[in-house]
Scaffold this motif. Sequence first.
Motif, short mmCIF file in Angstrom:
data_model
loop_
_atom_site.label_atom_id
_atom_site.label_comp_id
_atom_site.label_asym_id
_atom_site.label_seq_id
_atom_site.Cartn_x
_atom_site.Cartn_y
_atom_site.Cartn_z
N ALA A 178 -0.18 7.06 -1.87
CA ALA A 178 -0.30 7.11 -3.34
C ALA A 178 -0.96 8.40 -3.78
O ALA A 178 -1.67 8.41 -4.79
N LEU A 179 -0.74 9.48 -3.05
CA LEU A 179 -1.40 10.74 -3.42
C LEU A 179 -1.01 11.21 -4.82
O LEU A 179 -1.90 11.53 -5.63
N PRO A 180 0.27 11.27 -5.18
CA PRO A 180 0.60 11.71 -6.55
C PRO A 180 0.03 10.78 -7.61
O PRO A 180 -0.48 11.25 -8.64
N GLU A 181 0.10 9.49 -7.36
CA GLU A 181 -0.42 8.52 -8.32
C GLU A 181 -1.94 8.65 -8.44
O GLU A 181 -2.50 8.45 -9.53
N GLY A 182 -2.60 8.97 -7.34
CA GLY A 182 -4.03 9.17 -7.38
C GLY A 182 -4.43 10.39 -8.20
O GLY A 182 -5.44 10.36 -8.91
N VAL A 183 -3.66 11.46 -8.10
CA VAL A 183 -3.92 12.64 -8.92
C VAL A 183 -3.79 12.29 -10.39
O VAL A 183 -4.66 12.64 -11.21
N ASP A 184 -2.72 11.60 -10.75
CA ASP A 184 -2.50 11.24 -12.16
C ASP A 184 -3.58 10.29 -12.68
O ASP A 184 -4.07 10.45 -13.81
N ALA A 185 -3.94 9.29 -11.87
CA ALA A 185 -4.95 8.33 -12.31
C ALA A 185 -6.30 9.01 -12.50
O ALA A 185 -7.05 8.69 -13.44
N THR A 186 -6.62 9.94 -11.63
CA THR A 186 -7.89 10.66 -11.73
C THR A 186 -7.93 11.53 -12.98
O THR A 186 -8.93 11.57 -13.70
N ASP B 75 16.06 11.48 1.43
CA ASP B 75 15.50 12.80 1.18
C ASP B 75 13.98 12.72 1.10
O ASP B 75 13.44 12.04 0.23
N PRO B 76 13.25 13.41 1.99
CA PRO B 76 11.79 13.31 1.95
C PRO B 76 11.18 13.83 0.66
O PRO B 76 10.08 13.42 0.28
N GLN B 77 11.88 14.71 -0.04
CA GLN B 77 11.34 15.23 -1.29
C GLN B 77 11.22 14.17 -2.38
O GLN B 77 10.48 14.33 -3.35
N LYS B 78 11.94 13.08 -2.20
CA LYS B 78 11.89 11.98 -3.16
C LYS B 78 10.46 11.49 -3.37
O LYS B 78 10.09 11.09 -4.48
N LEU B 79 9.66 11.54 -2.33
CA LEU B 79 8.30 11.04 -2.41
C LEU B 79 7.25 12.12 -2.22
O LEU B 79 6.17 12.07 -2.82
N PHE B 80 7.55 13.11 -1.40
CA PHE B 80 6.54 14.08 -1.00
C PHE B 80 6.49 15.33 -1.87
O PHE B 80 5.56 16.13 -1.74
N ALA B 81 7.45 15.54 -2.74
CA ALA B 81 7.52 16.81 -3.49
C ALA B 81 6.44 16.92 -4.56
O ALA B 81 5.90 18.00 -4.80
N ARG B 82 6.13 15.81 -5.23
CA ARG B 82 5.21 15.88 -6.36
C ARG B 82 3.78 16.10 -5.87
O ARG B 82 3.26 15.35 -5.06
N TYR B 83 3.17 17.14 -6.39
CA TYR B 83 1.82 17.57 -5.98
C TYR B 83 1.78 17.89 -4.49
O TYR B 83 0.74 17.69 -3.82
N VAL C 222 -14.31 15.05 -5.82
CA VAL C 222 -14.71 14.61 -4.49
C VAL C 222 -13.79 13.48 -4.03
O VAL C 222 -13.37 12.64 -4.85
N GLY C 223 -13.45 13.45 -2.76
CA GLY C 223 -12.64 12.35 -2.24
C GLY C 223 -12.69 12.27 -0.73
O GLY C 223 -12.91 13.28 -0.05
N HIS C 224 -12.50 11.06 -0.21
CA HIS C 224 -12.43 10.82 1.23
C HIS C 224 -10.98 10.57 1.65
O HIS C 224 -10.23 9.91 0.95
N SER C 225 -10.59 11.09 2.81
CA SER C 225 -9.31 10.79 3.46
C SER C 225 -8.13 11.16 2.53
O SER C 225 -8.03 12.31 2.13
N MET C 226 -7.26 10.21 2.19
CA MET C 226 -6.21 10.53 1.23
C MET C 226 -6.81 11.00 -0.09
O MET C 226 -6.23 11.85 -0.79
N GLY C 227 -7.99 10.47 -0.42
CA GLY C 227 -8.69 10.94 -1.61
C GLY C 227 -9.12 12.39 -1.47
O GLY C 227 -9.25 13.10 -2.48
N GLY C 228 -9.36 12.84 -0.23
CA GLY C 228 -9.61 14.27 -0.01
C GLY C 228 -8.37 15.09 -0.31
O GLY C 228 -8.45 16.20 -0.84
N GLY C 229 -7.19 14.52 0.05
CA GLY C 229 -5.94 15.18 -0.31
C GLY C 229 -5.74 15.22 -1.81
O GLY C 229 -5.24 16.20 -2.37
N ILE C 230 -6.13 14.14 -2.49
CA ILE C 230 -6.06 14.10 -3.95
C ILE C 230 -7.02 15.14 -4.54
O ILE C 230 -6.70 15.79 -5.54
#
Length: 368
Positions: free
Chosen positions: A88-96, A276-284, A116-124
């Motif tokens: 949920a990395l893109p969704e986490g960016v938007d929610a933040t 297509d991997p870009q379907k999920l991984f392209a945003r952010y 600040v973030g841990h793990s996937m939150g660090g990616g966010i």
Amino acid sequence: MKQIAILCLLALSLHGQKAVDLGTLKGGDYQVHIPANWNKKLIMYAHGYQFMGTPPSSANAQLAQRLKPFLDRGFAIAASDYPIQGFALPEGVDATEELRQAFIKKMGQPDSTFMVGHSMGGGITIATLENFGQHYQGGLPLCPLSSRPYLQCRKEYDMYATFNGLFPGIVPSLKEIFDPSSSISFVSFAQAGPRMGAIKQAVISKDSVLAAAFAKRFDLKLADLPAALFFNQNVLRDLALKFNGNPFDNTQTVYSGFPDNLEVNNKAERLAAKQDPQKLFARYDRTGKIDKPIVLMHTIYDQLIPVSYAVTNLENMIHAQGRGKYFAVKYTNGQAHCQFTDKQTGEAFDALRNWVKTGVKPSFGYVN
């Protein structure tokens, strides 16, 4: 967009006590913690990966206790759940970002804001600074998913492909995992516990030397291999359902780093991509284009995000963009994912704050 729904507001006055604001935004439920000694500064916090089927609110449970080093320094903390679980990395960016704007609308513009973030939150955290850096003074990604998400998830895929070739029949096949109609389900660590010992015993019984070498190839201690396999199964199954199929392709991959690379390549499970991997991984997706200070802290050993994926890949991207002046790294002797003490977290954060205040980049190094 849903309107803010205030569920609870304690201590409307900040004099001598702590204020807690709980509510709901489009991105999910949120928490805002404001200490009695609030210095008009803000931490936007992003939590890590959450298995499908777990309560969304569990990700930020006991938030004030876990983020005590920031509250003790007089910072308010704002943290949001995400509208989905799993990747949920893109969704986490938007929610933040949605919560940051709501905080300003309600409390006014902070003197300074850090991400600040841990793990996937660090990616966010990193993605937020790449895309919304104008709103922040700096960021502290901790044990982060800092590589391009495709590469991090492909690592989990390759572990399964090679493990199933060398140790068939112990864990589900990639073919089963990426078949949306299969019966493969998500595994909680509580459910997985009884099986972890059996998996370790099975691989050791087959070839203890190969088992140890396989774990080392993926930067793992042998004792952590069963838990890593279960974690990866959940990650890959989540992606299978989100993509409605397989976004990875290892039909032309040559694997290396094993005792017998020829054997591995002859036996590895191989699947062609169906989505297509870009379907999920392209945003952010990761770019390395940062223009605000980042202090990244990582443990010397991490069974989920090894140093090469947490530090090295991002370091190379940032330097390729000519942005190395904004990037500093600290490391600890932690022996598990995100295993930091409050003292270590506070020290890394102090280094970031001092950098922002003085303009002097902190030195690379060990945090005791």
